[in-house]
Scaffold this motif. Structure first.
Motif, PDB file in Angstrom:
ATOM      1  N   SER A  15       1.840  -5.528  12.483  1.00 44.60           N
ATOM      2  CA  SER A  15       2.237  -5.474  11.078  1.00 44.60           C
ATOM      3  C   SER A  15       2.595  -6.870  10.592  1.00 44.60           C
ATOM      4  O   SER A  15       2.871  -7.779  11.386  1.00 44.60           O
ATOM      5  N   TYR A  16       2.573  -6.997   9.271  1.00 40.28           N
ATOM      6  CA  TYR A  16       2.909  -8.277   8.651  1.00 40.28           C
ATOM      7  C   TYR A  16       3.449  -7.995   7.262  1.00 40.28           C
ATOM      8  O   TYR A  16       2.841  -7.261   6.493  1.00 40.28           O
ATOM      9  N   LYS A  17       4.601  -8.567   6.951  1.00 42.41           N
ATOM     10  CA  LYS A  17       5.211  -8.424   5.629  1.00 42.41           C
ATOM     11  C   LYS A  17       4.413  -9.268   4.640  1.00 42.41           C
ATOM     12  O   LYS A  17       4.303 -10.479   4.795  1.00 42.41           O
ATOM     13  N   MET A  18       3.844  -8.619   3.639  1.00 40.53           N
ATOM     14  CA  MET A  18       2.996  -9.278   2.652  1.00 40.53           C
ATOM     15  C   MET A  18       3.796 -10.302   1.854  1.00 40.53           C
ATOM     16  O   MET A  18       4.869 -10.006   1.354  1.00 40.53           O
ATOM     17  N   LYS A  19       3.233 -11.512   1.769  1.00 42.56           N
ATOM     18  CA  LYS A  19       3.896 -12.580   1.025  1.00 42.56           C
ATOM     19  C   LYS A  19       2.994 -13.123  -0.086  1.00 42.56           C
ATOM     20  O   LYS A  19       3.248 -14.188  -0.616  1.00 42.56           O
ATOM     21  N   GLY A  20       1.916 -12.408  -0.397  1.00 43.66           N
ATOM     22  CA  GLY A  20       1.063 -12.807  -1.501  1.00 43.66           C
ATOM     23  C   GLY A  20      -0.366 -13.120  -1.128  1.00 43.66           C
ATOM     24  O   GLY A  20      -1.237 -13.140  -1.983  1.00 43.66           O
ATOM     25  N   ASN A  21      -0.669 -13.362   0.143  1.00 45.88           N
ATOM     26  CA  ASN A  21      -2.015 -13.720   0.547  1.00 45.88           C
ATOM     27  C   ASN A  21      -2.560 -12.614   1.449  1.00 45.88           C
ATOM     28  O   ASN A  21      -2.194 -12.512   2.624  1.00 45.88           O
ATOM     29  N   ILE A  22      -3.442 -11.775   0.901  1.00 40.00           N
ATOM     30  CA  ILE A  22      -3.953 -10.628   1.651  1.00 40.00           C
ATOM     31  C   ILE A  22      -4.736 -11.053   2.893  1.00 40.00           C
ATOM     32  O   ILE A  22      -4.653 -10.418   3.937  1.00 40.00           O
ATOM     33  N   SER A  23      -5.465 -12.152   2.791  1.00 42.02           N
ATOM     34  CA  SER A  23      -6.226 -12.641   3.939  1.00 42.02           C
ATOM     35  C   SER A  23      -5.293 -13.001   5.096  1.00 42.02           C
ATOM     36  O   SER A  23      -5.554 -12.659   6.252  1.00 42.02           O
ATOM     37  N   MET A  24      -4.203 -13.691   4.783  1.00 42.59           N
ATOM     38  CA  MET A  24      -3.226 -14.051   5.817  1.00 42.59           C
ATOM     39  C   MET A  24      -2.587 -12.799   6.408  1.00 42.59           C
ATOM     40  O   MET A  24      -2.400 -12.705   7.623  1.00 42.59           O
ATOM     41  N   GLY A  75       5.230  -2.937   1.104  1.00 41.71           N
ATOM     42  CA  GLY A  75       5.127  -4.390   1.158  1.00 41.71           C
ATOM     43  C   GLY A  75       4.653  -4.960   2.479  1.00 41.71           C
ATOM     44  O   GLY A  75       4.607  -6.169   2.646  1.00 41.71           O
ATOM     45  N   SER A  76       4.302  -4.092   3.433  1.00 47.82           N
ATOM     46  CA  SER A  76       3.805  -4.567   4.727  1.00 47.82           C
ATOM     47  C   SER A  76       2.413  -4.015   4.975  1.00 47.82           C
ATOM     48  O   SER A  76       2.100  -2.894   4.579  1.00 47.82           O
ATOM     49  N   LEU A  77       1.600  -4.821   5.641  1.00 45.85           N
ATOM     50  CA  LEU A  77       0.262  -4.399   6.028  1.00 45.85           C
ATOM     51  C   LEU A  77       0.299  -4.017   7.505  1.00 45.85           C
ATOM     52  O   LEU A  77       0.774  -4.789   8.340  1.00 45.85           O
ATOM     53  N   TYR A  78      -0.172  -2.814   7.811  1.00 46.11           N
ATOM     54  CA  TYR A  78      -0.213  -2.306   9.174  1.00 46.11           C
ATOM     55  C   TYR A  78      -1.669  -2.220   9.618  1.00 46.11           C
ATOM     56  O   TYR A  78      -2.522  -1.744   8.867  1.00 46.11           O
ATOM     57  N   THR A  79      -1.944  -2.682  10.831  1.00 43.78           N
ATOM     58  CA  THR A  79      -3.298  -2.667  11.360  1.00 43.78           C
ATOM     59  C   THR A  79      -3.313  -1.993  12.718  1.00 43.78           C
ATOM     60  O   THR A  79      -2.473  -2.275  13.568  1.00 43.78           O
ATOM     61  N   LEU A  80      -4.263  -1.097  12.892  1.00 38.73           N
ATOM     62  CA  LEU A  80      -4.476  -0.419  14.167  1.00 38.73           C
ATOM     63  C   LEU A  80      -5.741  -1.003  14.782  1.00 38.73           C
ATOM     64  O   LEU A  80      -6.806  -0.987  14.160  1.00 38.73           O
ATOM     65  N   VAL A  81      -5.614  -1.558  15.983  1.00 35.07           N
ATOM     66  CA  VAL A  81      -6.750  -2.113  16.709  1.00 35.07           C
ATOM     67  C   VAL A  81      -6.931  -1.284  17.974  1.00 35.07           C
ATOM     68  O   VAL A  81      -5.955  -0.986  18.672  1.00 35.07           O
ATOM     69  N   CYS A  82      -8.187  -0.910  18.234  1.00 33.69           N
ATOM     70  CA  CYS A  82      -8.480  -0.100  19.423  1.00 33.69           C
ATOM     71  C   CYS A  82      -9.494  -0.816  20.305  1.00 33.69           C
ATOM     72  O   CYS A  82     -10.339  -1.567  19.819  1.00 33.69           O
ATOM     73  N   LEU A  83      -9.374  -0.558  21.583  1.00 32.88           N
ATOM     74  CA  LEU A  83     -10.282  -1.123  22.576  1.00 32.88           C
ATOM     75  C   LEU A  83     -11.036   0.021  23.226  1.00 32.88           C
ATOM     76  O   LEU A  83     -10.426   0.934  23.785  1.00 32.88           O
TER      77      LEU A  83
END
Length: 182
Positions: free
Chosen positions: A52-61, A130-138
């Motif tokens: 996860s990452y708390k959004m600070k204005g840059n969606i790419s980041m 306000g946070s982006l959550y990403t699920l990565v699978c292997l």
């Protein structure tokens, strides 16, 4: 909503003891997060992790950081080297007719992981509170198959790597199965 109640119940416990929650803990309880964040899905031939990452204005980041953190957690599930040390000091004595005791315990731990994660893919991404959550699978089969495609490694080394990877995934499956039956 249900996950908030579960977290609150876990933090409060069963006894009469008052639980003091810091501001950050209270924010976690009050936050709306996707259900898969606390319980990442797991298929027969895959393992998953969340970043996860708390959004600070840059969606790419935010996308890069949350995906990177998920891969880091995935790597730690596969292999982590740990070093730890505990120092325990106890002294007793007497000064001027008064006895005293000194006690100090220090604990230090370090975890490091270094893996090449062939076959990982971003399975889900969701923005909440306000946070982006990403699920990565292997995909464990693709991970093992990646060794077949290595040109610089001898066949004997490939077989050893495949064997260790397969054994590692088997052990991981057994541990998860034990955890789920408890």
């Amino acid at each position: 909503m249900m996950h908030r109640l579960i977290i609150a119940a876990l933090l409060m416990g069963c006894g009469k003891k008052k639980v003091d929650m810091d501001k950050q803990t209270q924010q976690v309880i009050n936050a709306d997060i996707p259900g898969w964040v606390l319980n990442p899905p797991r298929g027969k031939n895959e393992i998953c992790a969340v970043g996860s990452y708390k959004m600070k204005g840059n969606i790419s980041m935010a996308q890069q950081a949350s995906t990177s953190r998920a891969r880091d957690e995935l790597s730690r599930q596969l292999l982590v080297q740990t070093k730890s040390m505990i120092k325990d000091y106890i002294a007793e004595g007497e000064t001027g007719g008064e006895s005293y005791t000194e006690e100090v315990v220090e604990s230090v731990s370090k975890q490091v992981t270094a893996n090449s994660l062939s076959g990982t893919q971003q399975a889900k991404q969701e923005m909440m509170d306000g946070s982006l959550y990403t699920l990565v699978c292997l995909d464990t089969e693709k991970f093992v198959d990646a060794f077949n495609n290595m040109n610089e490694v001898s066949e004997k080394a490939k077989q050893a790597l495949r064997s260790r990877a397969s054994q590692g995934f088997k052990e991981l499956d057994e541990e998860v199965d034990k955890m789920n039956t408890q």
